[in-house]
Design an enzyme around this catalytic site. Sequence first.
Site, PDB file in Angstrom:
ATOM      1  N   ASP A  14      17.768 -20.899 -15.577  1.00 44.92           N
ATOM      2  CA  ASP A  14      17.313 -21.673 -16.534  1.00 44.92           C
ATOM      3  C   ASP A  14      15.779 -21.695 -16.371  1.00 44.92           C
ATOM      4  OD1 ASP A  14      17.629 -23.606 -18.570  1.00 44.92           O
ATOM      5  OD2 ASP A  14      16.682 -25.170 -16.885  1.00 44.92           O
ATOM      6  N   ASP A  16      13.192 -24.321 -18.140  1.00 46.81           N
ATOM      7  CA  ASP A  16      12.443 -25.655 -17.876  1.00 46.81           C
ATOM      8  C   ASP A  16      13.010 -26.377 -17.102  1.00 46.81           C
ATOM      9  OD1 ASP A  16      10.546 -25.208 -20.150  1.00 46.81           O
ATOM     10  OD2 ASP A  16      12.033 -25.373 -21.459  1.00 46.81           O
ATOM     11  N   ASP A 176      19.154 -27.068 -13.643  1.00 43.18           N
ATOM     12  CA  ASP A 176      19.080 -28.441 -13.387  1.00 43.18           C
ATOM     13  C   ASP A 176      19.693 -29.667 -14.127  1.00 43.18           C
ATOM     14  OD1 ASP A 176      17.346 -27.615 -15.804  1.00 43.18           O
ATOM     15  OD2 ASP A 176      16.427 -29.602 -15.468  1.00 43.18           O
TER      16      ASP A 176
END
Length: 237
Positions: A14, A16, A176
Amino acid sequence: MTDRDLEGWTIAFDLDGTLVDSAPDLIGTLNRLLVEEGLAPVAMEEAQKLIGSGARALLVHGFEAAGASVERAKSDELFQRFLTDYSAHIADGSQPFEGVVETLERLTERGALLVVATNKRSDLSELLLQKLDLARHFAAIVGPDRVSARKPSGAHLKEAVAQAGGDPERAIMVGDAAPDAGAARDAGMPCILTTFGYTPVPVETLGGDVLIDAFEDVEEAIDGILSDFYVLKALRG
């Protein structure tokens, strides 16, 4: 000489909240738009939880947090203003998390294929990674506009890995937040989750296979997952 023990494996990341602490610039753009609309800006600490599902969702959540009209937040005109402002300020304050560059280099040396699978638009993702000198590490940078379905659909991960030239059956997701965990689960991929990202709910509740507190721990987490993989493979004959 480095042992290329990760040859044949793809690691999908991922963007961001996983590779890059991009909150300063995403929230900076959001707050400039809120102020232009006569609304109060949102606090950085609270607004970080709004990141992860793309610019349109960030606008909606941001306007909700400011007590403003959600319909206004969904307008194409506001979305285009967001993109224009964000593109101009995309790397003003954003930085790779500590240990990202060194870890990506080691994984590549060990033979791993690296790909970015993000809900951020591909052109914005490429722009950010280029400005931070990270794009060179990845075989592909795949936003939702380059796949048939965005995270949390497993199709996003499978297609991103395939576009990078990898095998979805030998891939690991590093993220995240819930879209990352959900996509990994849907794709049947092991999932490593960071505890320093932008999830609005406790990361411990998302069902990741391994939780890490620092990006430097990615390599050890991958080694643990692969150790289990090869033990199970040996047991099955």
